[in-house]
Scaffold this active site. Structure first.
Site, PDB file in Angstrom:
ATOM      1  N   GLU A 127       0.798  -1.246   0.000  1.00 13.34           N
ATOM      2  CA  GLU A 127       0.000   0.000   0.000  1.00 13.34           C
ATOM      3  C   GLU A 127       0.826   1.289   0.000  1.00 13.34           C
ATOM      4  OE1 GLU A 127      -2.752  -0.378   3.273  1.00 13.34           O
ATOM      5  OE2 GLU A 127      -3.806  -2.044   2.337  1.00 13.34           O
ATOM      6  N   ASN A 169       2.197  -5.188  -3.139  1.00 13.53           N
ATOM      7  CA  ASN A 169       0.783  -5.495  -2.900  1.00 13.53           C
ATOM      8  C   ASN A 169      -0.005  -4.214  -2.627  1.00 13.53           C
ATOM      9  OD1 ASN A 169      -1.233  -7.661  -2.320  1.00 13.53           O
ATOM     10  ND2 ASN A 169      -1.187  -6.864  -0.218  1.00 13.53           N
ATOM     11  N   HIS A 205     -10.474  -6.198  -2.511  1.00 19.01           N
ATOM     12  CA  HIS A 205     -11.567  -6.028  -1.545  1.00 19.01           C
ATOM     13  C   HIS A 205     -12.693  -5.307  -2.283  1.00 19.01           C
ATOM     14  CE1 HIS A 205      -9.142  -7.295   1.849  1.00 19.01           C
ATOM     15  NE2 HIS A 205      -8.199  -6.431   1.516  1.00 19.01           N
ATOM     16  N   GLU A 234      -6.181 -10.766  -1.332  1.00 18.01           N
ATOM     17  CA  GLU A 234      -7.026 -10.550  -0.140  1.00 18.01           C
ATOM     18  C   GLU A 234      -8.498 -10.515  -0.530  1.00 18.01           C
ATOM     19  OE1 GLU A 234      -5.665  -7.158   2.154  1.00 18.01           O
ATOM     20  OE2 GLU A 234      -3.563  -7.682   1.861  1.00 18.01           O
ATOM     21  N   ASP A 236     -12.243 -10.464  -1.025  1.00 19.10           N
ATOM     22  CA  ASP A 236     -13.549 -10.576  -0.370  1.00 19.10           C
ATOM     23  C   ASP A 236     -14.517  -9.706  -1.147  1.00 19.10           C
ATOM     24  OD1 ASP A 236     -12.818  -8.013   0.685  1.00 19.10           O
ATOM     25  OD2 ASP A 236     -12.486  -8.800   2.692  1.00 19.10           O
TER      26      ASP A 236
HETATM   27  C1  XIL Z   1      -6.432  -6.285   8.260  1.00 22.54           C
HETATM   28  C2  XIL Z   1      -6.740  -7.458   9.162  1.00 22.54           C
HETATM   29  O1  XIL Z   1      -7.626  -8.327   8.494  1.00 22.54           O
HETATM   30  C3  XIL Z   1      -7.348  -6.976  10.456  1.00 22.54           C
HETATM   31  O2  XIL Z   1      -7.474  -8.053  11.386  1.00 22.54           O
HETATM   32  C4  XIL Z   1      -6.487  -5.871  11.078  1.00 22.54           C
HETATM   33  O3  XIL Z   1      -7.139  -5.349  12.209  1.00 22.54           O
HETATM   34  C5  XIL Z   1      -6.218  -4.764  10.080  1.00 22.54           C
HETATM   35  O4  XIL Z   1      -5.626  -5.327   8.918  1.00 22.54           O
HETATM   36  N1  XIL Z   1      -5.114  -4.616   3.625  1.00 22.54           N
HETATM   37  C6  XIL Z   1      -4.098  -5.432   4.088  1.00 22.54           C
HETATM   38  C7  XIL Z   1      -4.335  -6.306   5.274  1.00 22.54           C
HETATM   39  O5  XIL Z   1      -3.030  -5.509   3.464  1.00 22.54           O
HETATM   40  O6  XIL Z   1      -3.179  -6.474   6.055  1.00 22.54           O
HETATM   41  C8  XIL Z   1      -5.473  -5.786   6.120  1.00 22.54           C
HETATM   42  O7  XIL Z   1      -5.719  -6.753   7.124  1.00 22.54           O
HETATM   43  C9  XIL Z   1      -6.696  -5.518   5.282  1.00 22.54           C
HETATM   44  C10 XIL Z   1      -6.407  -4.459   4.242  1.00 22.54           C
END
Ligand code: XIL
Length: 301
Positions: A127, A169, A205, A234, A236
């Site tokens: 990020e 990422n 996401h 990641e 969802d």
């Molecule tokens: C999130 C986790 O799922 C949570 O448990 C934590 O509180 C915050 O981080 N992008 C990412 C992940 O790269 O590391 C994040 O994970 C979600 C967004």
């Protein structure tokens, strides 16, 4: 095949999930993990605040538990994340300049060395670009150490664990837009100058405000064309029922249509495991039952 992992493996890919160490003792959770997935990403356990809570004192207990489980079920591990503006320990948040740069590089070296040979892909940097149309780097304490902080992190990771694939990422880079264009230009530049980078992770996401982009596959493909692997890291998708199932299948098909898309990771197992405050964005319901989204992903693999 009858599981996500085995079906993905049939085309040389993995199907993974984020895992929380404290849930490994939950038998429903563990049962699904052991049965369905052949890659795991520690959800929080490899982050800077978890692995180096005090400067120079490393703490690997929870992450090691996840790596041990991965080994016992024959799953790969995605390491997440070595250098990130978020979830830094307080001591790092208070550093700047050369002190922060050295601390970051030492962190990358120590953690990548601890897990040497055990990580399939590392999210070396997470990020680092700004949202919106600027195409700029995100302002952060790490960015303020100098624009070369990203390549410095990648070089340190390569030196520490030459066998691991090294990924950049990010989120909101899933379609073609100003942010993904900026990441694209960075990867192109790294490839042209020999900065070690092997893969780009697309967090993916998705929700009503930020749905699966129509050019998702094309975007994955243009990065793959630069000579890196691409991974959905990641995934969802907010929603439920047939609409959600359709989106999950489309995301899966986009990866399978790109030769160098070598794996998909969902960000949690059951809806109740999601990091999202509300909603039902995952493949299993709160009781661990397979949802329509699960069946559509399995059919698409
Ligand atoms: C999130 C986790 O799922 C949570 O448990 C934590 O509180 C915050 O981080 N992008 C990412 C992940 O790269 O590391 C994040 O994970 C979600 C967004």
């Amino acid at each position: 095949a009858t599981t996500l992992g085995a079906s993905a493996a049939a085309s040389g890919r993995y199907f993974g999930t984020a895992v929380a160490a404290y849930k490994l003792s939950d038998s429903t959770y563990s049962g699904i993990l052991n049965r369905e997935f052949n890659s795991v990403t520690p959800e929080n356990e490899m982050k800077w605040d978890a692995t180096e809570p005090t400067q120079g004192q490393f703490s690997y207990g929870s992450a090691d538990q996840i790596v041990a489980r991965a080994k016992s079920i024959g799953a790969k591990v995605r390491g997440h994340a070595l250098a990130w503006h978020s979830q830094q320990p307080g001591w790092a948040q208070n550093l700047s300049g050369t002190a922060l740069r050295s601390a970051m590089l030492n962190h990358v070296t120590q953690v990548a060395t601890h897990y040497k040979g055990q990580i399939d892909s590392w999210d070396v940097v997470n990020e680092a670009f700004a949202d919106g149309s600027s195409g700029a780097r995100r302002d952060s304490n790490l960015q303020r150490t100098g624009n070369d902080w990203i390549e410095a992190a990648f070089r340190a990771a390569r030196a520490a664990d030459p066998a691991a694939k090294l990924c950049y990422n990010d989120y909101n880079t899933d379609g073609q837009n100003a942010k993904s264009n900026a990441v694209f230009a960075m990867v192109q530049d790294f490839k042209s100058r020999g900065v070690p980078i092997d893969c780009v992770g697309f967090q993916s996401h998705f929700n009503a405000q930020s749905p699966l982009p129509s050019d998702y596959q094309a975007n994955l493909q243009r990065f793959a064309n630069l000579g890196v692997d691409v991974q959905i890291t990641e995934l969802d998708i907010e929603g439920s029922g047939a609409a959600q199932a359709t989106s999950f299948a489309a995301a899966t098909r986009a990866c399978l249509a790109v030769t160098r898309c070598n794996g998909i990771t969902v960000w949690g197992i059951r809806d109740s495991d999601s990091w999202r405050a509300s909603g039902t964005p995952l493949l299993f319901d709160g009781s661990g039952n397979k949802k329509a989204a699960y069946e559509s992903v399995l059919a698409a693999l």
